[in-house]
Design an enzyme around this catalytic site. Structure first.
Site, mmCIF file in Angstrom:
data_model
loop_
_atom_site.group_PDB
_atom_site.id
_atom_site.type_symbol
_atom_site.label_atom_id
_atom_site.label_comp_id
_atom_site.label_asym_id
_atom_site.label_seq_id
_atom_site.Cartn_x
_atom_site.Cartn_y
_atom_site.Cartn_z
ATOM 1 N N SER A 37 0.849 -1.190 0.000
ATOM 2 C CA SER A 37 0.000 0.000 0.000
ATOM 3 C C SER A 37 0.888 1.244 0.000
ATOM 4 O O SER A 37 1.660 1.448 -0.938
ATOM 5 C CB SER A 37 -0.956 -0.037 1.185
ATOM 6 N N ASP A 46 -10.031 -3.850 -5.286
ATOM 7 C CA ASP A 46 -9.441 -3.028 -4.227
ATOM 8 C C ASP A 46 -9.960 -1.589 -4.313
ATOM 9 O O ASP A 46 -9.703 -0.900 -5.301
ATOM 10 C CB ASP A 46 -7.920 -3.048 -4.373
ATOM 11 N N HIS A 54 -7.916 -5.202 -1.222
ATOM 12 C CA HIS A 54 -6.671 -4.634 -0.717
ATOM 13 C C HIS A 54 -5.860 -5.629 0.099
ATOM 14 O O HIS A 54 -4.632 -5.577 0.107
ATOM 15 C CB HIS A 54 -7.005 -3.409 0.141
#
Length: 687
Positions: free
Chosen positions: A541, A627, A662
């Site tokens: 991320s 995501d 995610h």
């Protein structure tokens, strides 16, 4: 070591002319087309064909290493206790716990009367997940009277959760309250209703609603809707004494909190203190007072109290400190629990309301991670907390304040065996280029030689004030036992050394984060941990953004990079205010729409925009089609540009989970398999 030339030609994304101009600067983006314009629905054939081709190439590249991947998976799985049970937690008249059964991917949830009686299965994640490619239980809250259960479930990775109420006596679902829930719903007094939050079409948590059980969910009452600022997200909570329901709204740097009586949720909301830039506060209640943690007077926060009738009049209880970083409070009957960090080390403190006397929970190790966890009752006999270090497995304690005693309730079992005597953990301070000393936590085998002959793995995140704790992981043993030292770089952007440590890695100071990671890596190399090119690094991320920035800056240091769901198309994402997270992120990265200087800064370090014709290390890049946080086209565009631009023959792999979001695949074994894939890539590139 597998090279790209050892495989069939990789897929190459077509370059299609596309550009835009902002603040007098023209930006070329030939892979713009990889963003399906119908998102969040992705059905563009060209886009899907490209993603499928990349996935096929990933599978072809990994196929020769299937045996190693399976070996890694099995040894990591062997360290996991398959039939594992959590420590029962008392809430009301019941004891609650969860358990994994052998061979299962998910938890089952149980309870039994606190005064003795038979246990009952009240919820089976395994049964609920049957037949689903993805399943995630986002919230699990039993009503105060113990008769009903509310859950939030996401079954496609989109993080839009279905909120369902279940009758615990019959096991039957009573009603679906919303299909776009998020966060943690709270029960009203008397167990008669729920206060919950919902997301809009842009996946922003924009309102808090009240649903009375048995009423039409479509007619749920909106208690608060954020209309003033699209960057603010709404959340709900309930005070530890159960007297108030809290409704907060805020972004990454400021917020405001309102409250309403838990027994009268539709009463007028009371605002505690109005929002203003960079003001943050959190609230709990006990003994007729509000207890407030805020940065209004000191960057490392202070603790104050207030009369609910005059909620903006704060009386200082604990002053802010340059050395002690106050991070959290929980107001119980006998003690105010205070979580803090001193010189980067977690401290757990019990504070007496009347005398102000403080009692610190004692820990023996010099470096560790600890936190209060699972204390739902207002007046418990003891306090539950969790603890681990880089060499000490996760331990659950109950702390008995009257005796100043830690009672061990559970120690993480490692069925295949673990001998802590074989390992050593170190804490180092390595100077960054501007003179700041960066903490680094390292775990290695005692027989690891710091003469440059070894291998090194460096992990980092460095954003949102999130500190990566020096805690225990059984997975990393698969690298450590194969000759790696495993290091965590506590770089700026996290809050490891206080809130200022976070501020020194955001907005105009963002490049400190990248420089810290590069300089820590160079410092570890200088200390003899490895030679350049024998270093692996991983981040996800915002940590994936970190990976992209450091390989643009110093690619020669690394022999393998794993970038999970990487936030690498930073400039384009921050320019698109229709995306779910963008407005709320401007306080972290800057707003390039209105601020020319923010535009120039983001463009100067955005990993996608700064790919150049040079040699890059071997790289594994992952993403999720569903995501909502880091959209799939960010890793896809980055991989496409890298493949077309880089000058080396090193392996570049892109894997997009077509049915996940995610967090990657769901289920403990599926997610573990993805760790095995990442470690296989590292071990085959740095043999």
């Amino acid at each position: 070591m597998t090279k790209a030339s050892d495989l069939p030609p990789p897929p190459k994304a077509e370059q299609r002319p596309y550009s835009f101009e902002r603040h007098g600067i023209r930006v070329e983006d030939p892979y713009f087309w990889l963003k399906d314009q119908g998102y969040p629905k992705v059905d563009d054939k060209d886009v899907l064909d490209y993603l499928k081709a990349e996935n096929a190439y990933f599978e072809a590249a990994m196929k020769p290493h299937a045996k190693l991947k399976e070996t890694l998976f099995e040894e990591m799985k062997a360290r996991v206790k398959e039939d594992d049970t959590s420590v029962p937690l008392k809430q009301g008249d019941w004891l609650y716990w969860s358990a994994f059964k052998k061979g299962t991917q998910y938890r089952d949830w149980y309870r039994k009367p606190a005064k003795g009686g038979a246990e009952t299965l009240i919820y089976s994640e395994n049964a609920e997940a049957a037949g689903k490619e993805y399943y995630r239980l986002g919230a699990f809250a039993v009503a105060p009277d113990g008769t009903k259960l509310v859950t939030l479930v996401d079954d496609d990775g989109s993080e839009r959760f279905k909120l369902v109420v279940r009758d615990l006596a019959t096991g039957k679902d009573l009603e679906t309250v919303t299909k776009v829930g998020i966060g943690n719903p709270v029960w009203t007094a008397g167990s008669t209703g729920l206060v919950f939050t919902e997301v809009n079409d842009q996946w922003r948590s924009y309102r808090a609603r009240y649903h009375r059980l048995g009423a039409d969910p479509a007619k749920a009452v909106t208690l608060y809707e954020e209309k003033a600022d699209i960057a603010f997200s709404v959340g709900v909570d309930r005070t530890t004494d159960d007297s108030l329901i809290l409704i907060s709204t805020g972004n990454n740097s400021s917020n405001e909190v309102r409250f309403v009586p838990a027994n009268n949720p539709t009463a007028p909301l009371t605002l505690i203190r109005p929002r203003k830039p960079d003001l943050q506060y959190e609230v709990d209640a006990a003994h007729g007072k509000l207890w407030i943690l805020s940065n209004d007077k000191h960057v490392n926060f202070r603790i104050a109290s207030a009369d609910p009738a005059k909620p903006a009049d704060w009386q200082e209880v604990v002053a802010g400190s340059d050395r002690t970083y106050l991070r959290g409070i929980s107001a119980h009957r006998d003690h105010l629990l205070v979580t803090s960090r001193v010189d980067g080390l977690d401290q757990l403190v019990l504070r007496d309301y009347k005398s102000g006397a403080e009692e610190r929970v004692p820990f023996a190790e010099a470096s560790y991670s600890a936190g209060f966890s699972g204390n739902p009752e207002f007046a418990p006999a003891s306090y539950r907390l969790g603890y681990s270090s880089m060499v000490t497995p996760a331990t659950v304690y109950d702390y008995h304040p009257a005796e100043d005693r830690l009672e061990v309730r559970k120690v993480q079992e490692i069925p295949s065996g673990y001998d802590p005597a074989k390992y050593v953990t170190e804490r180092m301070m390595i100077p960054s280029r501007d003179g700041k000393r960066i903490p680094v936590s390292v775990v290695r085998r005692k027989d690891y030689k710091k003469d440059g002959s070894g291998k090194l793995f460096v992990y980092g995140y460095g954003a949102y004030g999130y500190a990566v704790p020096p805690s225990f992981s059984t997975n990393r043993l698969s690298l450590v036992d194969r000759g790696f030292a495993f290091a965590i770089a506590h770089i700026r952007g996290g809050d490891d050394l206080g809130y200022q440590w976070f501020l020194d890695g955001k907005l105009k100071a963002r490049t400190n984060t990248f420089n810290d990671f590069v300089d820590v890596t160079r410092g570890l190399i200088a200390a003899g941990y490895a030679k350049p090119g024998r270093v692996a690094a991983q981040g996800g991320s915002a940590g994936g953004e970190l990976m992209g920035a450091v390989v643009n800056q110093a690619p020669e240091l690394f022999g393998a990079i794993v970038a999970d769901v990487p936030f690498v198309d930073v400039l384009n994402t921050m320019l698109d205010d229709t995306l779910p997270l963008t407005p709320g992120e401007w306080t972290e990265w800057g707003n390039p729409i209105t601020d020319p200087e923010a535009f120039k800064l983001l463009k100067s370090y955005s990993p996608y925009d700064n790919v150049t014709a040079k040699a890059y290390p071997p790289m594994l890049i992952t993403g999720g089609l569903n995501d909502p946080r880091v959209t799939y086209w960010e890793p896809a565009k980055w991989a496409a540009k890298l493949r077309a631009t880089k000058t080396d023959d090193n392996l570049l792999l892109l894997k997009i989970n077509m049915g996940a979001g995610h967090g990657g695949k769901s289920g403990r074994w599926n997610s573990l398999y993805e760790v095995a894939e990442a470690y296989t890539f590292i071990l085959t590139q740095i043999p």
